[in-house]
Design a protein around this motif. Sequence first.
Motif, PDB file in Angstrom:
ATOM      1  N   HIS A   1       0.759  -1.211  -0.147  1.00  0.00           N
ATOM      2  CA  HIS A   1       0.197   0.081   0.116  1.00  0.00           C
ATOM      3  C   HIS A   1       0.950   1.190   0.081  1.00  0.00           C
ATOM      4  CE1 HIS A   1      -3.251  -2.611   2.019  1.00  0.00           C
ATOM      5  NE2 HIS A   1      -3.544  -2.378   0.575  1.00  0.00           N
TER       6      HIS A   1
ATOM      7  N   GLU B   1       1.613   3.557   3.212  1.00  0.00           N
ATOM      8  CA  GLU B   1       1.948   2.890   4.381  1.00  0.00           C
ATOM      9  C   GLU B   1       3.498   3.101   4.437  1.00  0.00           C
ATOM     10  OE1 GLU B   1       0.065  -0.689   4.786  1.00  0.00           O
ATOM     11  OE2 GLU B   1      -1.810   0.070   4.553  1.00  0.00           O
TER      12      GLU B   1
ATOM     13  N   ARG C   1      -2.370   5.072  -2.260  1.00  0.00           N
ATOM     14  CA  ARG C   1      -2.424   3.751  -1.603  1.00  0.00           C
ATOM     15  C   ARG C   1      -2.536   2.800  -2.503  1.00  0.00           C
ATOM     16  NH1 ARG C   1      -3.913   1.751   3.165  1.00  0.00           N
ATOM     17  NH2 ARG C   1      -4.884  -0.072   3.351  1.00  0.00           N
TER      18      ARG C   1
ATOM     19  N   HIS D   1       2.777  -3.688   7.032  1.00  0.00           N
ATOM     20  CA  HIS D   1       1.647  -2.676   6.768  1.00  0.00           C
ATOM     21  C   HIS D   1       1.821  -1.781   8.078  1.00  0.00           C
ATOM     22  CE1 HIS D   1      -0.334  -4.581   3.428  1.00  0.00           C
ATOM     23  NE2 HIS D   1       0.367  -5.564   3.529  1.00  0.00           N
TER      24      HIS D   1
ATOM     25  N   SER E   1      -1.549  -0.144   8.930  1.00  0.00           N
ATOM     26  CA  SER E   1      -2.726   0.170   8.943  1.00  0.00           C
ATOM     27  C   SER E   1      -3.123   1.034   7.929  1.00  0.00           C
ATOM     28  CB  SER E   1      -3.228   0.959  10.290  1.00  0.00           C
ATOM     29  OG  SER E   1      -4.441   1.432  10.258  1.00  0.00           O
TER      30      SER E   1
HETATM   31 ZN   LIG Z   1      -1.661  -2.063   4.128  1.00  0.00          ZN
END
Ligand SMILES: [Zn+2]
Lengths: 310, 312
Positions: free
Chosen positions: A41, A44, A85, A128, A130
Motif C-alpha cells: 500500500h 504505508e 494507496r 503494513h 494500518s
Molecule cells: Zn496495508
Amino acid sequence: MIEEVFSIDLPVGEQFRIQRCRYTPQSGETKKRISIVSGIHGDELEGQYVCFLLGEWLRSNPEKIKATIDIYPAINSLGIDSITRSVPFYDVDLNRIFPGSKNDFLPAQIADGVVSAMSGSEIAIDIHSSNIFLREIPQVRIAKSQADTLVPLANKLNIDFVWVHDAVTVLESTFAHAMNTLGTKTLVVEMGVGMRLSKAYGHQLLDGILNLMACEGFLEIAPLEVRMPIQSEVGEVAYLNASCPGLFVPAIEHCQMIQKGDIVGEIVDPLSGQTLDEVIAPIGGILFTLRAYPIVYEGSLVGRIFGENG
Amino acid sequence: MKRIEILNFKSPNRAPLKVEGFLFGEESYGTTIAIVGSMSGDYINQLYVASGLVDYLRQKEEEGKITGKILVIPAINTYALNMGETFWPLDKTDINMMFPGYVQGETTQRIAAKLFESLQGYDYGIILEGRRDQGMCLPYVKLIQSGYEDIDSARDLGMRFIHFRPYSPIETVMLQYNWQLWGTKACSVVFGKNGTIDRLSSGEVHGALVRLMSKRGILDTSVFEGYASNIIEPDDITVLKAQCAGIFDSLVGCGVVVQKGEVLGRITDALSGEKLENITAPIDGVVTCQYANPLIFQNSIAFRIASAITKR
Ligand SMILES: [Zn+2]
C-alpha cells in the motif's frame, strides 16, 4: 546487492520497477531465503523504516548472515512516491489482486511479478501500517487456517498482539494468502499509522525480525529477549464505531490499557459547538487500534479493544 | 411512480447523502425487478441509462402498461459523482465490495447493508456496471457461477454476449453474488467507458432492460427480439497485449468482426514518435473489449477477441 526484480515500461519514458536488496552469506551456497516486504500500500511507510534499520544492521554485520535475506521496501513504488494507496492510474488495491496474472492489467502483472520474485522463500514478512485513519500497536494478523504454522513464528517477532481471525474469502486475494498457499510462511504485520513513521515501533519490530531470523537459522546470533504478544484466542475484540458524523477528538493519546466505561473520545460538531457523543469502552482491555484521522461518518471505526475472558 | 428514500446518511459537513429509488407498480402482485444504477462515481453511463429508464417507465405507467413491480435506483454513490471521485470519498472504499453489508460496521458497510435490505425479495435484479479497468466494451451480461445463477433470464436480455464464468474471491463481497445467494435472479450488465456517456451502447442496454421486463411480464409492451445470446466462457476469449508502452491508437470499434491478420491498433513511442508496434488479430472473431486510454502500459490488454473457433 540491489537488484531489479520487476520492470515494466510506463507510457512516457519511464519504467515501473520493483527493487530488492539481497544479502547473502560471505561464504558458501544457500537455498534458504527470507523476504521482508513493505509498501504494497503506497500510503504505508512504517515498513520502509524497518527495511532501512534492517539493511543498516546487515551492512554492519555481514559475517552473521547465514542465508539469503531479501529486502523489498517499496512494492507499489509509484504509489509510495505519490501518497497513493492503490496502484495509480488503475486505482486498484494491490492487496486484493494476488496472485495476479501475466495476462491481466498492470496491477495483476505487478502482483504476479511480486509472487514470482519471492516464491521459494521460506518465510516472508509483509509490513503494513494500518492506513491513514487508524493507529495500530505492532500486531500480526493470521487467518485461522494458518494459525498452527504461523502463530509460533509470530510470537518471535517482538510484537504486542497476535490476532487470529476467521477466514474470509475476499482475503484470498492478498499477498499473504498467495504466498502461504505457495508454501512461504507469510506473516502480516500491522503497526503505526499511514503516511507517518513511528520510530519506536520500527526499532521494536527490527528486534523481532532479528530474533526470528536468529531462531530460524538466517542469522548467526543469539536470539534476542523479546516480548510475548497477547493472543487473541484467549479473549474477544470489541469494535468501536462512530454513532454519528463529526470530529472525533480522542481522550487518550496512545493505544493503552483501559477499563470498561472509560471515555475513549468524543465526537463533536464544530458548527454548533455541541458534543454529539462520547465513545465509551464497552469492555476493559487493551485499546490496540485508535483512530488517527479525526473526521468520522456514522460507522467509522474509532477504536478496537481486546479484552481477555474471565 | 413513487419516489422513495433508500437511505439518508448524514455527513460531518456536507449535505446528507440521499439515495433515492423510483418505484413503479407498488401495488402489483406480479413479477418484480430491481435495477441498480451507478455504484461508483465514474459510472456515468449507468446513471444515464437508469435515469432514462425512470423517465421511460413514467410514460409507460401513464399508459397503464406496467404489470409488475419495478424499482430503479439510479445512483448510490452520489457523493463521489458530485466530486469526480470513484469510490467513497473519505476512505476510498468501494461500495460494491461491501456486500451483503453490515449495519454495525464501517460507513460503506452500513450503506451497502441498507441498500441490500431494500433490494430483498425481488424476482430479478440487474446491476448496471462500468469497467473495473481502463477499457471500454461491447455491452455484455456478466453472470457469475455462484450456484444460484439463472441463465434463462439473462438470455431474455437478448444481448450479444453473456460472459459466464466462475467467481473470483473478491466477487464474494460484490452485489451480484450476494443478491443471487439471497434468492434474486441477479446479473450485471457491463457497458461503456467509465466517466463518459456512449449513446449507442446506452440505447442497447435500455432496449435490453425493456425486453427482459416485457418477456417476464413486468411491462406490457411489444419489443424487437434481441440476440440469441452467445455464452462466452473464459476460454473463448483471446487476449491481445501491448508489447510496448506508448501512445495507443485503436483502429476498430467494439463489436467489430475482425479477421486473422487484421491490424487493430498501433502503438507509437510517446517521445520520439517512432512506430513501435502494430497489434494484429491472431484469430477471427469479434472485438468485445479494448483499452480506452490514449496512453498505454507495456503488457496492458489492448483488445479482447471472442471467437467461436476456440469453442470446444
Ligand atoms: Zn496495508
